[in-house]
Design a protein around this motif. Structure first.
Motif, mmCIF file in Angstrom:
data_model
loop_
_atom_site.group_PDB
_atom_site.id
_atom_site.type_symbol
_atom_site.label_atom_id
_atom_site.label_comp_id
_atom_site.label_asym_id
_atom_site.label_seq_id
_atom_site.Cartn_x
_atom_site.Cartn_y
_atom_site.Cartn_z
ATOM 1 N N ILE A 55 0.845 -1.196 0.000
ATOM 2 C CA ILE A 55 0.000 0.000 0.000
ATOM 3 C C ILE A 55 0.886 1.254 0.000
ATOM 4 N N TRP A 56 1.939 1.232 0.802
ATOM 5 C CA TRP A 56 2.859 2.381 0.884
ATOM 6 C C TRP A 56 3.434 2.714 -0.485
ATOM 7 N N ARG A 57 3.704 1.687 -1.283
ATOM 8 C CA ARG A 57 4.280 1.917 -2.610
ATOM 9 C C ARG A 57 3.251 2.363 -3.644
ATOM 10 N N GLY A 58 1.951 2.324 -3.296
ATOM 11 C CA GLY A 58 0.965 2.917 -4.191
ATOM 12 C C GLY A 58 -0.232 2.076 -4.554
ATOM 13 N N LEU A 59 -0.369 0.867 -4.021
ATOM 14 C CA LEU A 59 -1.448 -0.019 -4.450
ATOM 15 C C LEU A 59 -2.729 0.275 -3.673
ATOM 16 N N ALA A 60 -3.406 1.347 -4.080
ATOM 17 C CA ALA A 60 -4.675 1.743 -3.475
ATOM 18 C C ALA A 60 -5.460 2.582 -4.470
ATOM 19 N N GLY A 61 -6.772 2.418 -4.470
ATOM 20 C CA GLY A 61 -7.657 3.206 -5.333
ATOM 21 C C GLY A 61 -9.062 3.239 -4.750
ATOM 22 N N MET A 62 -9.908 4.105 -5.278
ATOM 23 C CA MET A 62 -11.254 4.306 -4.751
ATOM 24 C C MET A 62 -12.310 3.690 -5.665
ATOM 25 N N HIS A 63 -13.437 3.304 -5.046
ATOM 26 C CA HIS A 63 -14.552 2.690 -5.768
ATOM 27 C C HIS A 63 -15.849 3.250 -5.188
ATOM 28 N N LEU A 64 -16.569 4.004 -5.990
ATOM 29 C CA LEU A 64 -17.835 4.609 -5.551
ATOM 30 C C LEU A 64 -19.011 3.766 -6.017
ATOM 31 N N VAL A 65 -19.928 3.503 -5.098
ATOM 32 C CA VAL A 65 -21.197 2.845 -5.424
ATOM 33 C C VAL A 65 -22.296 3.897 -5.313
ATOM 34 N N ARG A 66 -23.098 4.023 -6.359
ATOM 35 C CA ARG A 66 -24.163 5.031 -6.383
ATOM 36 C C ARG A 66 -25.521 4.354 -6.551
ATOM 37 N N ASP A 67 -26.580 5.084 -6.160
ATOM 38 C CA ASP A 67 -27.934 4.599 -6.444
ATOM 39 C C ASP A 67 -28.887 5.776 -6.620
ATOM 40 N N ASP A 68 -30.085 5.480 -7.082
ATOM 41 C CA ASP A 68 -31.054 6.527 -7.411
ATOM 42 C C ASP A 68 -31.499 7.296 -6.173
ATOM 43 N N ALA A 69 -31.692 6.581 -5.057
ATOM 44 C CA ALA A 69 -32.196 7.240 -3.845
ATOM 45 C C ALA A 69 -31.215 8.296 -3.356
#
Length: 539
Positions: free
Chosen positions: A213-227
């Motif tokens: 993780i320190w070397r860079g292995l991380a990213g974001m994931h957004l879950v969306r819905d209508d409500a």
């Protein structure tokens, strides 16, 4: 723990000395003053002044296919060089060539498959943190994706060299007969039958999660819905995902990390002063040092993620006159709260996420609003800044009711109550000290906890020093802290609870996702690598 050396006691912030001398009663006093669990690395390269580098926004990844009702993505894990500090090139391990990795945006209930290709020099494992995920795609630490030609003798959690931290995962040659190893690529399938929220994906390889993780292995994931989208919360350019991390840099511009084996191929662990956790002296937001972002005098929705290995933050927004801007919490790890909660500052432990709204109309146009870490000192007290550029129309709102689908589990629903301690201790007779759950270091071959699908349970957790405890698969509610009411920021559905030194907490959850083998562990990444994980079997 009377045989702890003085250096080891100091390495964990002194709290273990209190624990050894007086037990939890004496250590409970530490919870009134936030302590530092970890040691800080000092960069050997000149650091830039704050608020000069623009805030980067990670690219949103496009699916390679949307056929048959599934969004399919491809990510190549590879090494690259990037300019994190101005004018300095730094080697990184990345998802897709960037740090953070690309953001995946998905819809609730629409399946996603991500094909990861490992072109790094070591095995990897991908975990979607907070995901309600079948076991075969959850990223169990020994379910490795190996590089082409990786020796099969090391594929199932063993290591190619003897030695290592406290004997964990090395020397013993921990073999996991249940491990599922693939060469070069693996498909991770995420049904995403869960509430809209911010998740994140990161490496989860046994014994080497922290340096990866320190070397860079991380990213974001957004879950969306209508409500959620119908609520009228700030959106578009006024919704900002903010991954907060800390790092340190060597004189040649490389990332500094105190690995015993910098190749991450054999001997796991860190040098002794950093056994309690590794802290950096550079604060990064979305991979940029102390960045600045131009904003309108309007409400902004900030999706906060603490992706640091061990650093805790108490975040406050301060204008040029030293006044605090109110921060309105609308969500937590696992999605929206039932109703908004207003804070003057917000504690955020490693792996926690908070969904907040800040109204920059409270600050003068042309002014600077600093995001400050109350737990930092010197350079680490600053996180980033927002420059209020102009007046603007703002049609967003914060409704009084945010969601009505939060679970209403009661103590009387629980079929059992379990107790877990998170403490330092001996890994084995000849293996030195590490970090333990219930007095035991992690062993993939051991069954620790078995629960039945659909059961409600109450878990009572107790800590010696800071431990952010993460439960895979299932979200939970915090029932109490130290026998008293939860703290103001504890509301909603969580997947990580921050235990402060000497503190206990109760959580309640229902295991209603999938059957299979999962984990719970401390998300101080160095603690995790040094044994502080346990197996959870859902039957």
């Amino acid at each position: 723990m009377p045989d702890l050396t003085r250096r080891r006691v100091l390495a964990v912030g002194g709290a273990l000395g209190v624990m050894a001398a007086g037990g939890l009663g004496a250590a409970a006093g530490l919870s009134r003053r936030p302590a530092v669990t970890g040691a800080e690395l000092r960069s050997a390269v000149p650091l830039p002044p704050p608020f000069r580098v623009p805030l980067p926004l990670p690219a949103v990844l496009r699916p390679v296919s949307t056929a048959a009702g599934t969004d399919r993505y491809e990510i190549v894990q590879r090494e690259t060089a990037a300019e994190i500090l101005p004018g300095v090139r730094t080697r990184l391990w990345t998802y897709g060539g960037t740090f953070p990795g690309p953001t995946i945006e998905s819809r609730r209930g629409r399946p996603v498959t991500v094909t990861h290709r490992n072109e790094l020099p070591v095995p990897t494992v991908v975990h979607l943190h907070g995901g309600r995920t079948p076991a075969e795609s959850d990223g169990y630490p020994t379910d490795l994706v190996t590089p082409a030609g990786w020796p099969t003798t090391a594929a199932h959690g063993g290591h190619t060299e003897p030695g290592g931290h406290a004997g964990h995962g090395s020397g013993q040659g921990m073999h996991d007969p249940r491990a599922v190893t693939t060469e070069l690529t693996r498909d991770y399938a995420f049904p995403l039958d869960q509430r809209a929220t911010l998740l994140w994906y990161h490496d989860h390889r046994m014994d080497f999660t922290a340096p990866a993780i320190w070397r860079g292995l991380a990213g974001m994931h957004l879950v969306r819905d209508d409500a959620e989208e119908a609520l009228g919360l700030p959106s578009g350019p006024r919704e900002l995902p903010l991954m907060i991390t800390d790092r340190a840099f060597a004189a040649d511009g490389s990332l500094d990390y105190p690995s015993l084996d910098p190749t991450l191929r054999g001997r796991p662990g860190v040098r002794e002063p950093y056994l309690a956790g590794v802290l950096g002296d550079v604060i990064l937001v979305n991979g940029a040092p102390w960045p600045v972002h131009e904003v309108d005098a309007a409400r902004y929705r900030l999706r906060l993620l603490n992706a640091s290995n061990a650093r805790h933050y108490e975040l406050e927004w301060v204008d040029g006159d030293g006044r605090n801007l109110p921060v309105v919490q609308v969500g937590s790890d696992q999605g929206l709260l039932a109703a908004p909660v207003t804070h003057t500052y917000l504690p955020v432990a490693p792996a926690e996420r908070y969904d907040v709204v800040v109204d920059f109309a409270h600050a003068p146009v042309g002014g600077l609003v600093r995001l400050v870490n109350r737990l930092g000192s010197g350079r680490t007290r600053e996180v980033m800044a927002f420059r209020v550029a102009r007046r603007a129309t703002d049609t967003s709102r914060i409704p009084r009711t945010l969601s009505t689908d939060l679970p209403n589990w009661r103590r009387s629903d629980a079929v059992r109550v379990r107790d877990f301690s998170f403490r330092a201790g001996r890994m084995g007779e000849d293996d030195g000290h590490g970090w333990l759950i219930g007095g035991l270091p992690f062993d993939p071959a051991r069954s620790d906890v078995t629960v039945r699908l659909g059961d409600v349970e109450v878990w009572r957790l107790v800590a010696d020093v800071h431990h952010p405890v993460h439960l895979h698969l299932a979200g939970f509610r915090i029932l109490s802290r130290g026998g008293e009411q939860p703290l103001p920021h504890d509301g909603g559905l969580k997947d990580t609870v921050s235990l402060r030194p000497g503190e206990s907490a109760e959580i309640i959850t229902r295991f209603d996702g999938y059957r299979g083998r999962y984990l719970f562990h401390c998300h101080n990444a160095e603690h995790e690598d040094m044994g502080m994980m346990a197996n959870l079997q859902v039957t």
